[in-house]
Design an enzyme around this catalytic site. Structure first.
Site, PDB file in Angstrom:
ATOM      1  N   LEU A 242       7.337 -35.598  34.688  1.00  0.00           N
ATOM      2  CA  LEU A 242       6.792 -34.274  34.150  1.00  0.00           C
ATOM      3  C   LEU A 242       5.170 -34.338  34.099  1.00  0.00           C
ATOM      4  CD1 LEU A 242       7.447 -31.772  32.031  1.00  0.00           C
ATOM      5  CD2 LEU A 242       6.319 -33.272  30.319  1.00  0.00           C
TER       6      LEU A 242
ATOM      7  N   ASP B 228      -0.444 -22.508  18.044  1.00  0.00           N
ATOM      8  CA  ASP B 228      -1.260 -21.686  17.049  1.00  0.00           C
ATOM      9  C   ASP B 228      -0.394 -21.741  15.873  1.00  0.00           C
ATOM     10  OD1 ASP B 228      -3.309 -20.818  16.028  1.00  0.00           O
ATOM     11  OD2 ASP B 228      -2.711 -18.464  16.543  1.00  0.00           O
TER      12      ASP B 228
ATOM     13  N   HIS C 253      -2.753 -30.361  12.145  1.00  0.00           N
ATOM     14  CA  HIS C 253      -3.112 -30.642  13.500  1.00  0.00           C
ATOM     15  C   HIS C 253      -2.306 -32.002  13.894  1.00  0.00           C
ATOM     16  CE1 HIS C 253      -5.815 -27.499  13.989  1.00  0.00           C
ATOM     17  NE2 HIS C 253      -6.848 -27.876  13.320  1.00  0.00           N
TER      18      HIS C 253
HETATM   19  C1  FPP Z   1      -4.486 -23.969  16.728  1.00  0.00           C
HETATM   20  O1  FPP Z   1      -3.994 -23.554  15.234  1.00  0.00           O
HETATM   21  C2  FPP Z   1      -4.307 -25.298  17.212  1.00  0.00           C
HETATM   22  C3  FPP Z   1      -5.596 -26.189  17.641  1.00  0.00           C
HETATM   23  C4  FPP Z   1      -6.759 -25.533  17.651  1.00  0.00           C
HETATM   24  C5  FPP Z   1      -5.381 -27.391  17.793  1.00  0.00           C
HETATM   25  C6  FPP Z   1      -3.942 -27.780  18.527  1.00  0.00           C
HETATM   26  C7  FPP Z   1      -3.831 -29.363  18.384  1.00  0.00           C
HETATM   27  C8  FPP Z   1      -2.687 -29.933  18.192  1.00  0.00           C
HETATM   28  C9  FPP Z   1      -1.339 -29.186  18.436  1.00  0.00           C
HETATM   29  C10 FPP Z   1      -2.673 -31.573  17.876  1.00  0.00           C
HETATM   30  C11 FPP Z   1      -2.711 -32.093  19.392  1.00  0.00           C
HETATM   31  C12 FPP Z   1      -4.095 -32.219  19.466  1.00  0.00           C
HETATM   32  C13 FPP Z   1      -4.602 -33.278  19.894  1.00  0.00           C
HETATM   33  C14 FPP Z   1      -6.085 -33.493  19.858  1.00  0.00           C
HETATM   34  C15 FPP Z   1      -3.991 -34.373  20.713  1.00  0.00           C
HETATM   35  P1  FPP Z   1      -5.237 -23.166  14.102  1.00  0.00           P
HETATM   36  O2  FPP Z   1      -6.224 -24.227  13.563  1.00  0.00           O
HETATM   37  O3  FPP Z   1      -5.989 -22.181  14.713  1.00  0.00           O
HETATM   38  O4  FPP Z   1      -4.051 -22.678  13.064  1.00  0.00           O
HETATM   39  P2  FPP Z   1      -4.335 -21.356  12.386  1.00  0.00           P
HETATM   40  O5  FPP Z   1      -4.294 -19.985  13.389  1.00  0.00           O
HETATM   41  O6  FPP Z   1      -3.287 -21.133  11.584  1.00  0.00           O
HETATM   42  O7  FPP Z   1      -5.532 -21.533  11.564  1.00  0.00           O
END
Ligand code: FPP
Length: 244
Positions: free
Chosen positions: A130, A19, A36
């Site tokens: 893994l 997150d 992301h």
């Molecule tokens: C949450 O942060 C994160 C996500 C919804 C997506 C996680 C994806 C990745 C780490 C990249 C890898 C992904 C793929 C498709 C291979 P948020 O957007 O909720 O952050 P915020 O809480 O700061 O708004």
């Protein structure tokens, strides 16, 4: 009688709610998708650190059943990022001995992405260093319901063992450690069934800024926990001294 529930100092299975990508991007006046993209770089690094420390299973929450409600351009951006990640990362992950799984509901995904996930699973099926579970269009409630529906379809009684065997993570043991970055203290419909006895570690770091030292802090916190699985401290047997 004392029961030996001592667990190894290194968790076999680490699960992560990644997150904070959006906030990381916002702090830098960048679009959320840039967060992301940087989050994907953190994930690549965590795979390496996990292998180096002897973790055998890594499970990450990349797209939840609820993420469809995000702005259309963010959803299509995440689908595009997954498609790109598949073509760029799978060969190297496979060479490193990583076996990929993508737990989640494939039915609602763009056909090219769904086919890419299936292909990556087939291409890495022979690896065993893994297991990397990238949960994509996954929700804990969806998982329990789809497992129960399969039992019902076969007319089988619902038992803990029977239901567990139908869950999307039936191929791995339950997580020993759950890490959530981004400072929020919640599970957000991640592995609701499988986290029953997992140790929890919450980090204030935003996922793109999660680094090796913070990963090691999470592992050190885990190593210091006493896992009791419902028993009393007195029932937990300390590792016995070797017999002479
Ligand atoms: C949450 O942060 C994160 C996500 C919804 C997506 C996680 C994806 C990745 C780490 C990249 C890898 C992904 C793929 C498709 C291979 P948020 O957007 O909720 O952050 P915020 O809480 O700061 O708004």
């Amino acid at each position: 009688m004392a029961t030996d529930v001592t667990s190894p100092a290194v968790p076999v299975h680490v699960a992560i709610v990644m997150d904070g990508n959006g906030r990381w991007a916002k702090q830098r006046f960048l679009p959320r998708l840039a967060g992301h993209r940087q989050g994907l770089e953190t994930l690549r690094a965590v795979v390496r650190w996990s292998m180096a420390r002897g973790v055998r299973v890594l499970t990450v929450f990349a797209f939840s059943s609820e993420n469809w409600k995000r702005p259309v351009d963010e959803v299509s951006g995440l689908m595009g990022l997954m498609a790109k990640a598949l073509s760029r990362e799978v060969p190297e992950l496979s060479r490193s001995g990583v076996r990929l799984h993508f737990p989640g509901d494939r039915a609602a995904l763009p056909a090219a992405v769904a086919q890419g996930l299936a292909q990556a699973e087939r291409d890495t099926a022979g690896n065993d260093r893994l297991v990397l579970n990238v949960c994509f269009n996954y929700g804990g409630r969806w998982d329990v319901v789809q497992a129960a529906a399969r039992l019902a379809q076969r007319g089988e009684a619902v038992t803990e063992a029977g239901l567990s065997a139908e869950l999307a993570l039936a191929h791995v043991p339950d997580p020993d450690l759950l890490i959530r970055t981004g400072g929020e203290l919640r599970i957000s419909n991640f592995l609701l069934w499988q986290l029953a006895y997992s140790e929890l570690f919450f980090s204030d770091r935003l996922w793109p800024a999660f680094d090796e030292a913070e990963f090691d802090r999470a592992l050190a916190a885990y190593a210091g926990r006493q896992r009791r699985f419902g028993l009393t401290p007195e029932q937990i047997q300390a590792p016995s001294a070797p017999a002479h």
